[in-house]
Write an enzyme that holds these catalytic residues in place. Structure first.
Site, short mmCIF file in Angstrom:
data_model
loop_
_atom_site.label_atom_id
_atom_site.label_comp_id
_atom_site.label_asym_id
_atom_site.label_seq_id
_atom_site.Cartn_x
_atom_site.Cartn_y
_atom_site.Cartn_z
N ALA A 136 0.85 -1.20 0.00
CA ALA A 136 0.00 0.00 0.00
C ALA A 136 0.87 1.24 0.00
O ALA A 136 2.02 1.21 0.45
CB ALA A 136 -0.92 0.00 1.22
N ASP A 137 0.30 2.31 -0.51
CA ASP A 137 0.99 3.61 -0.45
C ASP A 137 -0.08 4.68 -0.26
O ASP A 137 -1.11 4.65 -0.91
CB ASP A 137 1.78 3.89 -1.72
CG ASP A 137 2.68 5.10 -1.53
OD1 ASP A 137 3.77 4.93 -0.95
OD2 ASP A 137 2.28 6.22 -1.92
N THR A 138 0.20 5.61 0.67
CA THR A 138 -0.77 6.66 1.00
C THR A 138 -0.16 8.03 0.75
O THR A 138 1.00 8.27 1.07
CB THR A 138 -1.18 6.55 2.49
OG1 THR A 138 -1.72 5.25 2.73
CG2 THR A 138 -2.22 7.60 2.86
#
Length: 198
Positions: A74-76
Site C-alpha cells: 500500500a501507499d498513502t
C-alpha cells in the site's frame, strides 16, 4: 510436490507500523518484507495514479523475493488540490504543511496492490477536514515528532486526531490501509482469512 512455505503466506510489503497494526487487528496471518523503491512522483502525476503505481511497484519488488506467496502493498498520500504532500523532513516543514491544511479539506488516497499468486489493485479516497489551528497548536504538534514519518504531517489515530474536524470516507484509509477494501481484495484473491477457512 512439497509446497514452499511462502505459498500459504501473505507478505505485507511495508515497513509501516500502522499498516502492520491494522492488518494484525483482523487476525490475518502475514509476514513483513519491506520494499525500498523510488517514491518520486512523475511530472503531472495525479494522486490516485501515483499511489496505485507505488503500491504495484512495492508489491512487485517483494513478490520476486517470495515466489508463490500473496504480496500485499500500500501507499498513502495527502493531496491539497493538485499538490501531493509527502512526509515532512523536519518539524519546520511539518509546521508549514499543517498551516496549509488548517481550516481546509484535503484528500487522502491509498493505493492497495496484491501481487504474486493473484494481481489486483485499487485506490481508496477519503476527504479530511482540519479545524482552524492556532500557531501554538501547530508548533506544539510539529515538535512532538509524530508528524515526521506521516504523509501530510499528521497521524489521525494519534495525537493528530485533535486537528481533525471531520472525515468523509474510510478512516483506516487515512491511517494507511483501508480495511474494508483490503479485506474484499484479499477475499476475492482467495487469501485465507479467519472467518473463511475453507
Amino acid at each position: 510436490m512439497h509446497m514452499n512455505a511462502d505459498q500459504t503466506l501473505l507478505v505485507l510489503a511495508s515497513a509501516s507500523p500502522r499498516r502492520r497494526e491494522l492488518l494484525s487487528q483482523l487476525d490475518i496471518r502475514f509476514t513483513v518484507s519491506a520494499a525500498d523503491i523510488d517514491e518520486t512522483p512523475r511530472a503531472g502525476e495525479a494522486a490516485p495514479a501515483y499511489v496505485e503505481r507505488l503500491a504495484r511497484e512495492k508489491a512487485g519488488v517483494v513478490a520476486t523475493r517470495h515466489p508463490g506467496a500473496w504480496v500485499l502493498a500500500a501507499d498513502t498520500t495527502v493531496a491539497l488540490g493538485t499538490e501531493l504532500m509527502g512526509k515532512p523532513r523536519d518539524a519546520e516543514e511539518a509546521q508549514a504543511m499543517l498551516a496549509r491544511l488548517s481550516g481546509r479539506t484535503h484528500d487522502v488516497y491509498t493505493g492497495v496492490a496484491l501481487a504474486g499468486r493473484h494481481e489486483a489493485a485499487l485506490v481508496v479516497h477519503t476527504r479530511v477536514t482540519f479545524r482552524a489551528l492556532s500557531a501554538a497548536e501547530m508548533a506544539w504538534y510539529a515538535h512532538t515528532g509524530e508528524p515526521l514519518d506521516k504523509a501530510g504531517a499528521y497521524a489521525i489515530q494519534g495525537k493528530g486526531g485533535f486537528l481533525v474536524a471531520g472525515v468523509e470516507g474510510s478512516t483506516s484509509n487515512v491511517v494507511g490501509l483501508p480495511l474494508a477494501e483490503t479485506v474484499a481484495l484479499l477475499e476475492r484473491a482467495g487469501v485465507p482469512v479467519p472467518w473463511r477457512t475453507s
